[in-house]
Design an enzyme around this catalytic site. Structure first.
Site, PDB file in Angstrom:
ATOM      1  N   HIS A   6       0.826  -1.209   0.000  1.00 16.14           N
ATOM      2  CA  HIS A   6       0.000   0.000   0.000  1.00 16.14           C
ATOM      3  C   HIS A   6       0.855   1.251   0.000  1.00 16.14           C
ATOM      4  O   HIS A   6       2.042   1.211   0.273  1.00 16.14           O
ATOM      5  CB  HIS A   6      -0.986   0.014   1.174  1.00 16.14           C
ATOM      6  CG  HIS A   6      -0.355   0.112   2.528  1.00 16.14           C
ATOM      7  ND1 HIS A   6      -0.080  -0.996   3.299  1.00 16.14           N
ATOM      8  CD2 HIS A   6       0.046   1.177   3.256  1.00 16.14           C
ATOM      9  CE1 HIS A   6       0.456  -0.620   4.450  1.00 16.14           C
ATOM     10  NE2 HIS A   6       0.549   0.710   4.451  1.00 16.14           N
TER      11      HIS A   6
ATOM     12  N   HIS B 196       3.987   7.307   3.331  1.00 14.54           N
ATOM     13  CA  HIS B 196       4.944   6.194   3.262  1.00 14.54           C
ATOM     14  C   HIS B 196       4.561   5.204   2.168  1.00 14.54           C
ATOM     15  O   HIS B 196       3.446   5.235   1.656  1.00 14.54           O
ATOM     16  CB  HIS B 196       5.045   5.469   4.611  1.00 14.54           C
ATOM     17  CG  HIS B 196       3.790   4.742   5.012  1.00 14.54           C
ATOM     18  ND1 HIS B 196       2.769   5.340   5.728  1.00 14.54           N
ATOM     19  CD2 HIS B 196       3.377   3.466   4.800  1.00 14.54           C
ATOM     20  CE1 HIS B 196       1.802   4.466   5.941  1.00 14.54           C
ATOM     21  NE2 HIS B 196       2.144   3.317   5.379  1.00 14.54           N
TER      22      HIS B 196
ATOM     23  N   GLU C 221       7.573   1.429   5.114  1.00 17.68           N
ATOM     24  CA  GLU C 221       7.015   0.433   6.020  1.00 17.68           C
ATOM     25  C   GLU C 221       7.313  -0.936   5.426  1.00 17.68           C
ATOM     26  O   GLU C 221       7.136  -1.160   4.232  1.00 17.68           O
ATOM     27  CB  GLU C 221       5.504   0.618   6.158  1.00 17.68           C
ATOM     28  CG  GLU C 221       4.853  -0.396   7.082  1.00 17.68           C
ATOM     29  CD  GLU C 221       3.346  -0.182   7.226  1.00 17.68           C
ATOM     30  OE1 GLU C 221       2.720  -0.994   7.923  1.00 17.68           O
ATOM     31  OE2 GLU C 221       2.781   0.767   6.627  1.00 17.68           O
TER      32      GLU C 221
END
Length: 139
Positions: free
Chosen positions: A8, A81, A130
């Site tokens: 994502h 992110h 992440e």
């Protein structure tokens, strides 16, 4: 370590409700999940499905939220992110640390219910990154 798929793109927003309307009305998103609170991270989260990944809308739950500081610098919100999957979170953490990258905290459970950690943007070409363990049963 084997880097997996882009899971994502995290987008900070001052209002998930307004962002949902934007993704539905302007971007044509048809699959938007229900927002939920993630108190351990200090955020409210909502996933928007796209054909090849997800957009993770992130709203601060309060002044202590890490997203609160981001929004103070970027009041309209924006890309926060990128999140990549890995097969083993602990192996990935050790790999990044061996490369001298600054891992921000210990692995913890993220919005998908799997272990995650973040790597400092200064060590990732300017992008907060992440790393999440691939959810079991996903490809």
């Amino acid at each position: 370590m084997i880097l997996g798929r882009l899971n994502h793109i995290g987008v900070a927003t001052p209002s998930i409700a307004d962002s949902i309307a934007f993704y539905r009305e302007v971007m044509g998103a048809s699959r938007i999940h229900e927002p939920f609170d993630l108190p351990a991270q200090g955020v409210k989260v909502c996933f928007v499905d796209t054909p090849n990944t997800q957009i993770e809308l992130i709203e601060p739950l309060g002044a202590d939220s890490p997203i609160h500081g981001f929004l103070a610098k970027n009041p309209a919100g924006g890309q926060h992110h990128l999140c990549y999957e890995v097969p083993d979170i602990h192996e990935a953490k050790a790999w990044f640390e061996a490369k001298g990258a600054r891992v921000l905290g210990e692995p913890r459970i993220g919005a998908h219910g799997t272990p995650i950690f973040f790597v400092h943007p200064r060590d990732m070409g300017g992008v907060l990154t992440e790393i999440m363990e691939t959810p079991k049963g996903d490809h």
